[in-house]
Design an enzyme around this catalytic site. Structure first.
Site, PDB file in Angstrom:
ATOM      1  N   GLY A  13       0.778  -1.233   0.000  1.00 29.00           N
ATOM      2  CA  GLY A  13       0.000   0.000   0.000  1.00 29.00           C
ATOM      3  C   GLY A  13       0.810   1.284   0.000  1.00 29.00           C
ATOM      4  O   GLY A  13       0.327   2.315   0.440  1.00 29.00           O
ATOM      5  N   SER A  14       2.022   1.236  -0.559  1.00 24.95           N
ATOM      6  CA  SER A  14       2.818   2.473  -0.542  1.00 24.95           C
ATOM      7  C   SER A  14       2.209   3.541  -1.450  1.00 24.95           C
ATOM      8  O   SER A  14       2.247   4.732  -1.126  1.00 24.95           O
ATOM      9  CB  SER A  14       4.281   2.201  -0.905  1.00 24.95           C
ATOM     10  OG  SER A  14       4.425   1.889  -2.258  1.00 24.95           O
ATOM     11  N   ASN A  15       1.630   3.132  -2.574  1.00 23.33           N
ATOM     12  CA  ASN A  15       0.954   4.122  -3.428  1.00 23.33           C
ATOM     13  C   ASN A  15      -0.274   4.691  -2.710  1.00 23.33           C
ATOM     14  O   ASN A  15      -0.549   5.892  -2.807  1.00 23.33           O
ATOM     15  CB  ASN A  15       0.543   3.491  -4.757  1.00 23.33           C
ATOM     16  CG  ASN A  15       1.656   3.527  -5.777  1.00 23.33           C
ATOM     17  OD1 ASN A  15       1.982   4.577  -6.324  1.00 23.33           O
ATOM     18  ND2 ASN A  15       2.276   2.375  -6.028  1.00 23.33           N
ATOM     19  N   MET A  91      -4.517  -6.494  -6.892  1.00 22.52           N
ATOM     20  CA  MET A  91      -4.064  -7.556  -7.778  1.00 22.52           C
ATOM     21  C   MET A  91      -5.165  -8.554  -8.148  1.00 22.52           C
ATOM     22  O   MET A  91      -4.890  -9.726  -8.389  1.00 22.52           O
ATOM     23  CB  MET A  91      -2.857  -8.273  -7.160  1.00 22.52           C
ATOM     24  CG  MET A  91      -1.685  -7.343  -6.865  1.00 22.52           C
ATOM     25  SD  MET A  91      -1.155  -6.319  -8.274  1.00 22.52           S
ATOM     26  CE  MET A  91      -0.120  -7.499  -9.135  1.00 22.52           C
ATOM     27  N   ARG A  92      -6.410  -8.094  -8.186  1.00 22.02           N
ATOM     28  CA  ARG A  92      -7.500  -8.927  -8.697  1.00 22.02           C
ATOM     29  C   ARG A  92      -7.963  -8.354 -10.029  1.00 22.02           C
ATOM     30  O   ARG A  92      -8.089  -7.126 -10.165  1.00 22.02           O
ATOM     31  CB  ARG A  92      -8.708  -8.938  -7.737  1.00 22.02           C
ATOM     32  CG  ARG A  92      -8.433  -9.411  -6.355  1.00 22.02           C
ATOM     33  CD  ARG A  92      -7.918 -10.822  -6.274  1.00 22.02           C
ATOM     34  NE  ARG A  92      -8.854 -11.814  -6.778  1.00 22.02           N
ATOM     35  CZ  ARG A  92      -8.520 -13.083  -7.030  1.00 22.02           C
ATOM     36  NH1 ARG A  92      -7.284 -13.498  -6.848  1.00 22.02           N
ATOM     37  NH2 ARG A  92      -9.417 -13.934  -7.468  1.00 22.02           N
ATOM     38  N   LEU A  94     -10.723  -7.373 -12.475  1.00 20.73           N
ATOM     39  CA  LEU A  94     -12.145  -7.042 -12.332  1.00 20.73           C
ATOM     40  C   LEU A  94     -12.863  -7.346 -13.650  1.00 20.73           C
ATOM     41  O   LEU A  94     -12.312  -7.118 -14.733  1.00 20.73           O
ATOM     42  CB  LEU A  94     -12.292  -5.563 -11.973  1.00 20.73           C
ATOM     43  CG  LEU A  94     -11.688  -5.175 -10.609  1.00 20.73           C
ATOM     44  CD1 LEU A  94     -11.587  -3.658 -10.467  1.00 20.73           C
ATOM     45  CD2 LEU A  94     -12.507  -5.771  -9.466  1.00 20.73           C
ATOM     46  N   ASN A 108      -6.006   3.341 -12.362  1.00 23.88           N
ATOM     47  CA  ASN A 108      -5.080   2.281 -11.936  1.00 23.88           C
ATOM     48  C   ASN A 108      -3.656   2.748 -12.189  1.00 23.88           C
ATOM     49  O   ASN A 108      -3.409   3.523 -13.102  1.00 23.88           O
ATOM     50  CB  ASN A 108      -5.341   1.009 -12.749  1.00 23.88           C
ATOM     51  CG  ASN A 108      -4.423  -0.137 -12.350  1.00 23.88           C
ATOM     52  OD1 ASN A 108      -4.140  -0.336 -11.160  1.00 23.88           O
ATOM     53  ND2 ASN A 108      -3.928  -0.889 -13.324  1.00 23.88           N
ATOM     54  N   HIS A 110       0.051   1.182 -13.138  1.00 24.56           N
ATOM     55  CA  HIS A 110       0.637  -0.052 -13.671  1.00 24.56           C
ATOM     56  C   HIS A 110       2.140   0.172 -13.886  1.00 24.56           C
ATOM     57  O   HIS A 110       2.532   1.190 -14.453  1.00 24.56           O
ATOM     58  CB  HIS A 110      -0.044  -0.419 -14.991  1.00 24.56           C
ATOM     59  CG  HIS A 110       0.445  -1.721 -15.545  1.00 24.56           C
ATOM     60  ND1 HIS A 110       0.096  -2.935 -14.994  1.00 24.56           N
ATOM     61  CD2 HIS A 110       1.290  -1.995 -16.569  1.00 24.56           C
ATOM     62  CE1 HIS A 110       0.691  -3.904 -15.668  1.00 24.56           C
ATOM     63  NE2 HIS A 110       1.418  -3.364 -16.628  1.00 24.56           N
ATOM     64  N   SER A 137       2.661   3.823 -15.521  1.00 27.88           N
ATOM     65  CA  SER A 137       1.571   4.569 -16.145  1.00 27.88           C
ATOM     66  C   SER A 137       0.378   4.605 -15.208  1.00 27.88           C
ATOM     67  O   SER A 137       0.077   3.612 -14.547  1.00 27.88           O
ATOM     68  CB  SER A 137       1.121   3.877 -17.449  1.00 27.88           C
ATOM     69  OG  SER A 137       2.209   3.591 -18.299  1.00 27.88           O
ATOM     70  N   ASP A 146      -5.479  -3.334 -18.298  1.00 29.63           N
ATOM     71  CA  ASP A 146      -4.384  -2.368 -18.438  1.00 29.63           C
ATOM     72  C   ASP A 146      -4.453  -1.630 -19.780  1.00 29.63           C
ATOM     73  O   ASP A 146      -3.424  -1.191 -20.307  1.00 29.63           O
ATOM     74  CB  ASP A 146      -3.018  -3.048 -18.268  1.00 29.63           C
ATOM     75  CG  ASP A 146      -2.858  -3.695 -16.899  1.00 29.63           C
ATOM     76  OD1 ASP A 146      -3.421  -3.160 -15.925  1.00 29.63           O
ATOM     77  OD2 ASP A 146      -2.185  -4.735 -16.808  1.00 29.63           O
TER      78      ASP A 146
HETATM   79  C1  GAR Z   1       3.129  -1.068  -7.534  1.00 28.45           C
HETATM   80  O1  GAR Z   1       4.392  -1.172  -8.109  1.00 28.45           O
HETATM   81  C2  GAR Z   1       2.056  -1.014  -8.612  1.00 28.45           C
HETATM   82  O2  GAR Z   1       2.465  -0.326  -9.757  1.00 28.45           O
HETATM   83  C3  GAR Z   1       1.867  -2.474  -8.913  1.00 28.45           C
HETATM   84  O3  GAR Z   1       1.917  -3.111  -7.655  1.00 28.45           O
HETATM   85  C4  GAR Z   1       2.780  -2.353  -6.787  1.00 28.45           C
HETATM   86  C5  GAR Z   1       2.005  -2.076  -5.514  1.00 28.45           C
HETATM   87  O4  GAR Z   1       2.825  -1.490  -4.562  1.00 28.45           O
HETATM   88  N1  GAR Z   1       0.625  -2.704  -9.568  1.00 28.45           N
HETATM   89  C6  GAR Z   1       0.423  -3.699 -10.437  1.00 28.45           C
HETATM   90  O5  GAR Z   1       1.282  -4.500 -10.745  1.00 28.45           O
HETATM   91  C7  GAR Z   1      -0.969  -3.742 -11.010  1.00 28.45           C
HETATM   92  N2  GAR Z   1      -1.027  -4.664 -12.093  1.00 28.45           N
HETATM   93  P1  GAR Z   1       2.198  -0.727  -3.326  1.00 28.45           P
HETATM   94  O6  GAR Z   1       1.206  -1.709  -2.685  1.00 28.45           O
HETATM   95  O7  GAR Z   1       3.366  -0.476  -2.417  1.00 28.45           O
HETATM   96  O8  GAR Z   1       1.530   0.506  -3.793  1.00 28.45           O
END
Ligand code: GAR
Length: 198
Positions: A13-15, A91-92, A94, A108, A110, A137, A146
């Protein structure tokens, strides 16, 4: 009236944290819910620490019943009434039926320079292809995985000694910057491209 933002996560969940921290002061949006499909996701505690309501809807008991899982998801989101839903490491996959219900409201992030490398293992695929640059992106979510319109990208140069891990580590801070910048604009209906560089 601030826009209401729900953030969907599956992991660290850093984003999500970066998005929440960005939504202060004169920002046009505020977080209303962080939801994870994994009750163990580390991000849930981080969201609680930031005083954002959290919810976990474990996808595992639903097995192959994707519609059942999505019905729960839809119910929870309908209660939270988000104007914008940010997928942030969710990571599901939809279904088009679910996406249609939130059409035009879902973003989203990616970890690739879309349209390159949709799906998984994006860092390894960029390296295997011998690419000289890589990135991430933010895009609108449509029925195509995506594949929705790209609203912004961040780029990094690939170094000869890079590994999937070093690329991921270098990219993550740019993901945080990019997603926050796109959300701020998107919340006021501005869909012009955002560019972030290292
Ligand atoms: C991030 O790098 C994001 O871009 C990627 O998962 C990571 C989540 O990190 N997303 C995908 O691969 C989506 N297909 P986070 O939980 O620290 O935000």
């Amino acid at each position: 009236m601030s826009k209401r933002v729900a953030i969907l996560i599956s992991g660290s969940g850093s984003n999500m944290v970066s998005l929440i921290k960005s939504m202060t002061g004169d920002h046009p949006a505020r977080p209303v819910l962080v939801l994870s499909n994994d009750p163990e996701a580390a991000g849930l505690a981080k969201a609680r620490a930031l005083n954002v309501p959290t919810l976990a809807i474990d996808h595992k008991p639903f097995g192959r019943d994707r519609a059942g899982f999505e019905a729960e998801l839809h119910r929870a989101l309908s209660t939270a009434r988000p104007d914008i839903i940010c997928l942030a490491g969710f990571m599901r996959i939809l279904t088009p039926e679910f996406i249609k219900k939130w059409d035009g409201k879902m973003l989203n992030i990616h970890p690739s320079l879309l349209p390159k490398y949709k799906g998984l293992h994006t860092h390894a695929r960029a390296l295997a292809a011998g690419d000289s640059e890589h990135g991430c992106s933010v895009h609108e979510v449509t029925a195509e995985l995506d594949g929705g319109p790209v609203l912004g990208q961040a780029r990094i140069a690939i170094q000869p000694d890079d590994t999937p891990e070093t690329l991921a580590a270098r990219l993550l801070p740019l993901e945080h910057q990019l997603y926050a910048a796109v959300l701020r604009k998107y919340a006021i209906g501005d869909r012009s491209q955002v560019t972030v560089s290292a």
